[in-house]
Motif scaffolding. Structure first.
Motif, PDB file in Angstrom:
ATOM      1  N   LEU A  54       0.829  -1.213   0.000  1.00 50.46           N
ATOM      2  CA  LEU A  54       0.000   0.000   0.000  1.00 50.46           C
ATOM      3  C   LEU A  54       0.856   1.254   0.000  1.00 50.46           C
ATOM      4  O   LEU A  54       1.976   1.274   0.540  1.00 50.46           O
ATOM      5  CB  LEU A  54      -0.912   0.003   1.232  1.00 50.46           C
ATOM      6  N   LYS A  55       0.316   2.303  -0.565  1.00 49.91           N
ATOM      7  CA  LYS A  55       0.991   3.593  -0.564  1.00 49.91           C
ATOM      8  C   LYS A  55       0.835   4.244   0.818  1.00 49.91           C
ATOM      9  O   LYS A  55      -0.050   3.899   1.589  1.00 49.91           O
ATOM     10  CB  LYS A  55       0.396   4.509  -1.636  1.00 49.91           C
ATOM     11  N   GLU A  58      -2.596   5.012   2.993  1.00 51.00           N
ATOM     12  CA  GLU A  58      -3.723   4.160   2.603  1.00 51.00           C
ATOM     13  C   GLU A  58      -3.979   3.034   3.604  1.00 51.00           C
ATOM     14  O   GLU A  58      -5.010   2.357   3.530  1.00 51.00           O
ATOM     15  CB  GLU A  58      -3.461   3.539   1.221  1.00 51.00           C
ATOM     16  N   TRP A  59      -3.059   2.838   4.544  1.00 50.41           N
ATOM     17  CA  TRP A  59      -3.109   1.678   5.436  1.00 50.41           C
ATOM     18  C   TRP A  59      -4.378   1.648   6.296  1.00 50.41           C
ATOM     19  O   TRP A  59      -5.099   0.658   6.353  1.00 50.41           O
ATOM     20  CB  TRP A  59      -1.864   1.683   6.308  1.00 50.41           C
ATOM     21  N   LYS A  61      -7.239   3.223   5.987  1.00 52.24           N
ATOM     22  CA  LYS A  61      -8.462   3.093   5.190  1.00 52.24           C
ATOM     23  C   LYS A  61      -8.636   1.657   4.708  1.00 52.24           C
ATOM     24  O   LYS A  61      -9.741   1.094   4.744  1.00 52.24           O
ATOM     25  CB  LYS A  61      -8.396   4.051   3.998  1.00 52.24           C
ATOM     26  N   TRP A  62      -7.546   1.046   4.248  1.00 54.81           N
ATOM     27  CA  TRP A  62      -7.623  -0.329   3.753  1.00 54.81           C
ATOM     28  C   TRP A  62      -8.044  -1.294   4.866  1.00 54.81           C
ATOM     29  O   TRP A  62      -8.868  -2.183   4.650  1.00 54.81           O
ATOM     30  CB  TRP A  62      -6.265  -0.743   3.183  1.00 54.81           C
TER      31      TRP A  62
END
Length: 298
Positions: A54-55, A58-59, A61-62
């Motif tokens: 992940l960018k 983004e962690w 939210k993912w």
């Protein structure tokens, strides 16, 4: 009523008591926790893999949208994977050095994260944690942590004390060096005075010899040379004394500035003494009287 008595009698005859049932439940719970630990390791492994893909940003939210985990839960799973993943894999070998971890439950594994990795295996063996409740294990880990902290604090205090001793030793060495320098300067002053006296005696002897063997003109010339030489020697000696006076004042100033932050009273006392000495010297009328033509030469 008859049915209840009949069932109780049947259970006793078959060995089914509440104690037996409790033991079975606890065994199932224990086995489930062991399975959950293995599952937690695998979840942590995959969470670690996903995070690397992940960018940045983004962690969180993912986690929320994809697996419904909070970041704290995900962090715990990944830490369990880091701390126990390879060990549980190696524990499948009965001869493995990591065999003590094979019987851990998930709750025990999480509690044992409070023990540093390098001492965790030995702690498991020493404490025989299989017979401990989670509460007892948590208490044992907390006590070990407290002992470790007290030990670390003692080591730090010992290190601080050692540093203080080394600093004091450095100060003593510096003071000893300064004392040696002062002795050298004192010897230089004594040597300068001895040389001055020796030169004066030589000139005096030459003058007396000249008075006895030379003409009046030669005597006056030699006298003038004697005076000029004496003045040069005295001027050199005065220059030496002024140089040492300047050095001494600078050293006094340096030392006063060094102690000022910690000993203000001594700083003020000796700073004022220096000022008082300078004032006395500047107010001494001998300075101005000697500068006037025909001034007192005594």
């Amino acid at each position: 009523m008859t049915d209840t008595v009949t069932n109780t009698v049947t259970d006793v005859i078959s060995g089914r008591t509440t104690q037996v049932i409790a033991a079975e439940i606890n065994m199932i719970k224990y086995q489930a926790e062991r399975v959950y630990l293995a599952a937690a390791v695998e979840i942590g492994r995959r969470l670690t893999e996903a995070k690397a893909l992940l960018k940045y940003g983004e962690w969180g939210k993912w986690l929320k949208e994809s697996v419904s985990y909070s970041q704290s839960t995900a962090d715990r799973f990944m830490k369990v994977f880091r701390e126990y993943g390879s060990k549980l894999l190696d524990a499948s070998d009965s001869n493995s050095d990591y065999a003590p971890v094979r019987n851990l439950t998930y709750s025990q594994a999480v509690i044992l994260l409070g023990v540093p990795e390098e001492g965790r295996e030995q702690f498991i063996i020493d404490m025989d944690i299989e017979g401990m409740t989670n509460q007892e294990l948590r208490k044992a880990v907390n006590e070990r942590t407290q002992v470790r902290q007290e030990k670390d604090q003692a080591l730090q205090e010992n290190a601080d004390l050692q540093k203080t001793v080394e600093d004091q030793s450095g100060i003593i060495t510096e003071l000893t060096r300064e004392l040696a320098n002062l002795k050298v300067q004192f010897e230089n002053v004594k040597t300068s005075k001895v040389e001055l006296d020796k030169t004066a005696r030589q000139l005096k002897d030459s003058l007396e010899s000249l008075q006895q063997s030379s003409s009046a003109k030669g005597y006056e010339r030699m006298k003038a040379n004697f005076i000029n030489t004496s003045l040069k020697v005295k001027a050199n000696h005065i220059a030496f004394l002024c140089e040492n006076l300047d050095k001494t004042i600078k050293e006094v100033k340096h030392e006063l500035l060094q102690i000022a932050p910690n000993d203000k009273e001594t700083y003020i006392t000796y700073k004022n003494k220096v000022y008082d000495l300078l004032k006395v010297w500047l107010k001494d009328e001998t300075w101005s009287r000697q500068a006037r033509p025909g001034g007192d030469t005594q």
